[in-house]
Design an enzyme around this catalytic site. Sequence first.
Site, PDB file in Angstrom:
ATOM      1  N   HIS A 167      14.867  23.953  29.749  1.00  0.00           N
ATOM      2  CA  HIS A 167      15.289  25.063  30.603  1.00  0.00           C
ATOM      3  C   HIS A 167      15.497  24.597  32.038  1.00  0.00           C
ATOM      4  O   HIS A 167      15.150  23.469  32.411  1.00  0.00           O
ATOM      5  CB  HIS A 167      14.259  26.203  30.550  1.00  0.00           C
TER       6      HIS A 167
ATOM      7  N   CYS B 118       7.182  21.508  28.839  1.00  0.00           N
ATOM      8  CA  CYS B 118       8.614  21.777  28.700  1.00  0.00           C
ATOM      9  C   CYS B 118       9.458  20.716  29.398  1.00  0.00           C
ATOM     10  O   CYS B 118       8.952  19.894  30.168  1.00  0.00           O
ATOM     11  CB  CYS B 118       8.949  23.151  29.259  1.00  0.00           C
TER      12      CYS B 118
END
Length: 478
Positions: A404, A420
């Site tokens: 992301h 992440c």
Amino acid sequence: MKNTQHLKAYVQMHPDNKMAWYLLGKEYYKNGQQGKANYCFNQAGEVYEAFEHSKVPAEMLKQYEDGLLQSARERQAGRLRKRRILLAFLLLFLLLIPAAVAPELTQDSLAGLTSNSASALPEAPPGNAAEETAAPDEPAGLAFTAAGTDAVSGSQGLAGILQSAQTPSATAMLGMKRSGKWLIWTKGLPLAATIEKSREGRVTYQSYNPAACDCQPPDAEGIKQQAASWQEQQEELAVLWSAVRTYKNSKGALPKSLEQLVQPFPANWLGAVTPLMKEEFAPLRSAAAGLGLPAPQGTAAPAAGASGQGQTGTGIPAAVNGAGGGGQPFFTGPLTIIIDKQKHRLALTSGSIILRNYEVGLGGERTPEGNFVISDKVVNPNGRDNGEFGSRGMQLSDSNYAIHGTNDQDSIGKDESLGCIRMNRKDVEELFAMAPMGTKVQISKGVLPEELVIPDDRFPDDTSPNQTNPHKVYHWLN
């Protein structure tokens, strides 16, 4: 290697013997020559399919192979005897005639020979022949392909061109530089060579490698513009081709229309659609149906340890396409995302070719290693484009990990997330547009080059607004 040479000689004499082609392919495969092995397996046809999917005793194959080798050795021995006899007669003839003085070779004549001769041709696969002649003017309607500059300089790419029954009359080969096991796809790839094939099968190969030829193509600017257009088209076709593949893998059937790939969230397989995709969907779908997807496997990233039949490790092209076109695209392998935790890099690849290589932020040991797929693609996660997840999010295998954006740009290149993968805004938006849902993601260490591969002109990103998800709050381990 002797077995390879004997079997090669045998298939040259018996090109219809599919078992011989199969055995020759096995020899090439054992020697690590995947491109030649695949060519031989294709020639073997149903024999390859039968033997690869059956339990034939190894002794039976060995006995048959020994018979072929013995036959080839006897034929070679006969040729050697004939050569020795001819050589003896030639020596006797030379002894009986007076010596002749050769004319002097001047520096000018040597220079002319070097600059006007085409580069040496490669050893073509059995059954193919190539001739070396001077370079012609570039014809109109040039088709394009690409290969590693190391392969082109050695003329190995010519073998891949000649293997295609649909080879156009004139093909321009663009050169990709190599970085370790990878070939780098960058905008503005240089012209490495041209190949022209006449109706009679006569082949002209001209290298434009500065080390081999001090020459310029007649219409350098025109070829450059055509090549740039071809590269852009192949990127778009690669994205569409990969989306068709991942949809087929998930649904068990090919999409009936392009609209099935661009449904609102959560059925947004494609992040964006271009005019070329609309034009080429039907031909590509027909090609996919004819190939029975997912059959045309691209060579998985060498660093990841898989293999296949798309672009080969030597950089020999798997397909030749003109500007536009239908049929199989150049990038026959599915797009794959590879993340290198050691170098903080995320690459979008097809086979052994890197199309993009971005710098990313990670979580060190908190970022898991292994294989995933993109299971969720969302625009403006949690309803914001400037929050902790940025403007795009791609969830990994229904886990709490995702690729992301970020509102902490200083963390890119560092290990500051909870696991992440963080990306710069322009990078994650381009990746979102290029990587379809279902794209495989491989996370490991030490597999990618340091060099960033990010073009100035980004991939078209006409993302529709129906890819948000107002009904879910994402709690990724950012």
